[in-house]
Write a protein that holds these residues in place. Structure first.
Motif, PDB file in Angstrom:
ATOM      1  N   GLY A  34       0.848  -1.285  -0.175  1.00 38.48           N
ATOM      2  CA  GLY A  34      -0.034  -0.037   0.041  1.00 38.48           C
ATOM      3  C   GLY A  34       0.852   1.370   0.028  1.00 38.48           C
ATOM      4  O   GLY A  34       0.403   2.322  -0.424  1.00 38.48           O
ATOM      5  N   GLY A  35       2.268   0.943   0.004  1.00 38.57           N
ATOM      6  CA  GLY A  35       3.037   2.308   0.132  1.00 38.57           C
ATOM      7  C   GLY A  35       3.149   2.682  -1.124  1.00 38.57           C
ATOM      8  O   GLY A  35       2.810   2.251  -2.396  1.00 38.57           O
ATOM      9  N   HIS A  36       3.915   3.836  -1.268  1.00 38.79           N
ATOM     10  CA  HIS A  36       4.081   4.836  -2.449  1.00 38.79           C
ATOM     11  C   HIS A  36       5.713   4.696  -2.875  1.00 38.79           C
ATOM     12  O   HIS A  36       6.597   4.902  -1.957  1.00 38.79           O
ATOM     13  N   VAL A  37       5.866   4.615  -4.116  1.00 44.64           N
ATOM     14  CA  VAL A  37       7.370   4.592  -4.428  1.00 44.64           C
ATOM     15  C   VAL A  37       7.399   5.448  -5.847  1.00 44.64           C
ATOM     16  O   VAL A  37       6.472   5.890  -6.415  1.00 44.64           O
ATOM     17  N   THR A  38       8.623   6.349  -5.749  1.00 44.16           N
ATOM     18  CA  THR A  38       8.977   6.985  -6.738  1.00 44.16           C
ATOM     19  C   THR A  38       9.863   6.618  -7.875  1.00 44.16           C
ATOM     20  O   THR A  38      10.648   6.065  -7.308  1.00 44.16           O
ATOM     21  N   LEU A  39       9.426   6.638  -8.902  1.00 40.87           N
ATOM     22  CA  LEU A  39      10.175   5.862 -10.345  1.00 40.87           C
ATOM     23  C   LEU A  39      10.764   7.181 -10.917  1.00 40.87           C
ATOM     24  O   LEU A  39      10.219   7.893 -11.466  1.00 40.87           O
ATOM     25  N   THR A  40      12.017   7.096 -10.981  1.00 38.38           N
ATOM     26  CA  THR A  40      12.896   8.247 -11.686  1.00 38.38           C
ATOM     27  C   THR A  40      13.559   7.658 -13.001  1.00 38.38           C
ATOM     28  O   THR A  40      14.516   6.512 -12.840  1.00 38.38           O
ATOM     29  N   VAL A  41      13.261   8.218 -13.945  1.00 38.81           N
ATOM     30  CA  VAL A  41      13.794   7.732 -15.182  1.00 38.81           C
ATOM     31  C   VAL A  41      14.877   8.758 -15.680  1.00 38.81           C
ATOM     32  O   VAL A  41      14.684   9.950 -15.773  1.00 38.81           O
ATOM     33  N   ARG A  42      16.150   8.190 -15.863  1.00 35.37           N
ATOM     34  CA  ARG A  42      17.106   9.154 -16.611  1.00 35.37           C
ATOM     35  C   ARG A  42      17.812   8.523 -18.045  1.00 35.37           C
ATOM     36  O   ARG A  42      17.850   7.428 -18.089  1.00 35.37           O
ATOM     37  N   GLY A  43      17.828   9.444 -18.866  1.00 37.44           N
ATOM     38  CA  GLY A  43      18.373   9.174 -20.320  1.00 37.44           C
ATOM     39  C   GLY A  43      17.262   8.777 -21.209  1.00 37.44           C
ATOM     40  O   GLY A  43      17.772   8.094 -22.282  1.00 37.44           O
ATOM     41  N   CYS A  44      16.063   8.871 -20.985  1.00 39.42           N
ATOM     42  CA  CYS A  44      15.151   8.617 -21.735  1.00 39.42           C
ATOM     43  C   CYS A  44      14.405   9.704 -22.457  1.00 39.42           C
ATOM     44  O   CYS A  44      13.608  10.832 -21.597  1.00 39.42           O
ATOM     45  N   GLU A  45      14.483  10.022 -23.844  1.00 37.52           N
ATOM     46  CA  GLU A  45      14.053  11.179 -24.399  1.00 37.52           C
ATOM     47  C   GLU A  45      12.540  11.013 -24.870  1.00 37.52           C
ATOM     48  O   GLU A  45      12.170  11.794 -25.827  1.00 37.52           O
ATOM     49  N   HIS A  91      10.689  -1.655  10.000  1.00 39.09           N
ATOM     50  CA  HIS A  91      10.676  -0.746   8.873  1.00 39.09           C
ATOM     51  C   HIS A  91       9.175   0.011   8.683  1.00 39.09           C
ATOM     52  O   HIS A  91       8.374  -0.588   9.040  1.00 39.09           O
ATOM     53  N   THR A  92       9.287   1.298   8.473  1.00 38.94           N
ATOM     54  CA  THR A  92       8.038   1.923   8.395  1.00 38.94           C
ATOM     55  C   THR A  92       8.583   2.807   6.904  1.00 38.94           C
ATOM     56  O   THR A  92       9.468   2.966   6.511  1.00 38.94           O
ATOM     57  N   ASN A  93       7.428   3.053   6.163  1.00 39.35           N
ATOM     58  CA  ASN A  93       7.741   3.652   4.833  1.00 39.35           C
ATOM     59  C   ASN A  93       7.413   5.101   4.657  1.00 39.35           C
ATOM     60  O   ASN A  93       6.257   5.580   5.521  1.00 39.35           O
ATOM     61  N   PRO A  94       8.199   6.236   4.984  1.00 33.03           N
ATOM     62  CA  PRO A  94       7.918   7.581   5.176  1.00 33.03           C
ATOM     63  C   PRO A  94       7.040   8.047   4.048  1.00 33.03           C
ATOM     64  O   PRO A  94       6.410   9.174   4.264  1.00 33.03           O
ATOM     65  N   HIS A  95       6.599   7.401   3.054  1.00 34.21           N
ATOM     66  CA  HIS A  95       5.683   7.843   1.917  1.00 34.21           C
ATOM     67  C   HIS A  95       4.447   7.558   2.156  1.00 34.21           C
ATOM     68  O   HIS A  95       3.578   7.861   1.215  1.00 34.21           O
ATOM     69  N   GLU A  96       3.988   6.659   2.938  1.00 30.45           N
ATOM     70  CA  GLU A  96       2.644   6.189   3.179  1.00 30.45           C
ATOM     71  C   GLU A  96       1.957   6.756   4.602  1.00 30.45           C
ATOM     72  O   GLU A  96       2.583   7.555   5.291  1.00 30.45           O
ATOM     73  N   MET A  97       0.727   7.150   4.416  1.00 27.73           N
ATOM     74  CA  MET A  97      -0.157   7.510   5.281  1.00 27.73           C
ATOM     75  C   MET A  97      -0.119   7.060   6.500  1.00 27.73           C
ATOM     76  O   MET A  97      -0.289   5.622   6.690  1.00 27.73           O
ATOM     77  N   PRO A  98       0.051   7.704   7.624  1.00 27.34           N
ATOM     78  CA  PRO A  98       0.022   6.895   8.945  1.00 27.34           C
ATOM     79  C   PRO A  98      -1.442   6.628   9.350  1.00 27.34           C
ATOM     80  O   PRO A  98      -2.299   7.025   8.899  1.00 27.34           O
ATOM     81  N   PRO A  99      -1.560   5.347  10.018  1.00 31.47           N
ATOM     82  CA  PRO A  99      -2.781   4.889  10.377  1.00 31.47           C
ATOM     83  C   PRO A  99      -3.390   6.064  11.513  1.00 31.47           C
ATOM     84  O   PRO A  99      -2.594   6.576  12.150  1.00 31.47           O
ATOM     85  N   GLY A 100      -4.691   6.114  11.358  1.00 33.28           N
ATOM     86  CA  GLY A 100      -5.227   7.008  12.496  1.00 33.28           C
ATOM     87  C   GLY A 100      -6.706   7.627  11.934  1.00 33.28           C
ATOM     88  O   GLY A 100      -7.305   6.996  10.978  1.00 33.28           O
ATOM     89  N   ASP A 154       0.620  -2.817  -4.602  1.00 30.72           N
ATOM     90  CA  ASP A 154      -0.410  -3.511  -4.398  1.00 30.72           C
ATOM     91  C   ASP A 154      -0.429  -3.854  -2.692  1.00 30.72           C
ATOM     92  O   ASP A 154       0.542  -4.166  -2.090  1.00 30.72           O
ATOM     93  N   TRP A 155      -1.914  -3.648  -2.200  1.00 32.88           N
ATOM     94  CA  TRP A 155      -2.132  -4.151  -1.004  1.00 32.88           C
ATOM     95  C   TRP A 155      -1.786  -5.623  -0.556  1.00 32.88           C
ATOM     96  O   TRP A 155      -1.423  -5.886   0.545  1.00 32.88           O
ATOM     97  N   ASP A 156      -1.908  -6.454  -1.675  1.00 30.88           N
ATOM     98  CA  ASP A 156      -1.942  -8.015  -1.411  1.00 30.88           C
ATOM     99  C   ASP A 156      -0.107  -8.119  -1.558  1.00 30.88           C
ATOM    100  O   ASP A 156       0.105  -9.551  -2.014  1.00 30.88           O
ATOM    101  N   ALA A 157       0.618  -7.262  -1.781  1.00 28.81           N
ATOM    102  CA  ALA A 157       1.908  -7.662  -2.042  1.00 28.81           C
ATOM    103  C   ALA A 157       2.726  -8.634  -0.791  1.00 28.81           C
ATOM    104  O   ALA A 157       2.381  -8.357   0.259  1.00 28.81           O
ATOM    105  N   ARG A 158       3.473  -9.482  -1.221  1.00 25.85           N
ATOM    106  CA  ARG A 158       3.951 -10.520  -0.122  1.00 25.85           C
ATOM    107  C   ARG A 158       5.252  -9.817   0.515  1.00 25.85           C
ATOM    108  O   ARG A 158       6.235  -9.758   0.062  1.00 25.85           O
ATOM    109  N   PRO A 159       5.093  -9.537   1.945  1.00 27.99           N
ATOM    110  CA  PRO A 159       6.209  -8.958   2.677  1.00 27.99           C
ATOM    111  C   PRO A 159       7.517 -10.136   2.639  1.00 27.99           C
ATOM    112  O   PRO A 159       7.254 -11.348   2.802  1.00 27.99           O
TER     113      PRO A 159
END
Length: 191
Positions: free
Chosen positions: A58-69, A132-141, A96-101
């Motif tokens: 459920g976490g977010h990742v940033t995908l950075t592409v270099r060298g593609c025009e 481990h925690t993901n700094p990019h995901e929303m904290p529960p609450g 995906d929320w069902d990703a296997r840890p």
């Protein structure tokens, strides 16, 4: 006067070099290696970065592409296909929320006929302490309580060693300029 101008120019050049270094280091310092992941594709200039490299379901990742025009496609078994439009360098994806840890997934980049790969590891989602925690995901609450505001990243990004070194450089430059100016003035009055 010339010594002051030379010292000022040297200090400005050193500052520019110092401020530019972290960006070069963040991208692996060379071509063919991606930010975060290790470039393993066929190309020597195309690279894919995945940040963070470890994320909970459920976490977010940033995908950075270099060298593609042109328009790039990023695929993985752990998130939906992401298109990075021509002219942009990054996009985000939600794991995906069902990703296997504990599983490591390959993230594939295709730009025209060139490809690159990186890896993304899914970690255990934790509530509260340790692990481990993901700094990019929303904290529960409860979302109706609003945001906990504060200093945030405005203070945490400083490194005291770097601040001390910068202060020493500036102080040293000013001291040398002052010493040379006083010495030149003393030499001018003695002659």
């Amino acid at each position: 006067m010339r010594a002051i101008r030379v010292a000022s120019a040297a200090l400005l050049g050193l500052s520019a070099l110092t401020l530019g270094t972290p960006a070069a280091v963040a991208y692996g310092g060379g071509e063919g290696e991606g930010e975060g992941g290790h470039g393993t594709g066929e190309s020597t200039h195309l690279s894919l970065g995945v940040m963070p490299e470890e994320v909970a379901p459920g976490g977010h990742v940033t995908l950075t592409v270099r060298g593609c025009e042109e328009t790039a496609r990023v695929t993985s078994g752990v998130f939906d296909t992401v298109t990075v439009p021509k002219g942009q360098k990054s996009a985000s994806a939600t794991v995906d929320w069902d990703a296997r840890p504990g599983a490591t997934y390959t993230v594939n980049l295709r730009c025209g006929h060139e490809t690159d790969q990186a890896e993304l590891t899914v970690i255990e989602r934790t509530q509260g302490g340790g692990g481990h925690t993901n700094p990019h995901e929303m904290p529960p609450g409860n979302p109706e309580h609003g945001v906990r505001a504060g200093f945030g990243g405005s203070i945490g990004g400083f490194d005291l060693k770097e601040i001390g070194l910068g202060t020493a450089l500036v102080t040293g430059s000013v001291g040398v300029a002052w010493y040379r100016a006083r010495r030149r003035a003393a030499a001018g009055t003695a002659a």
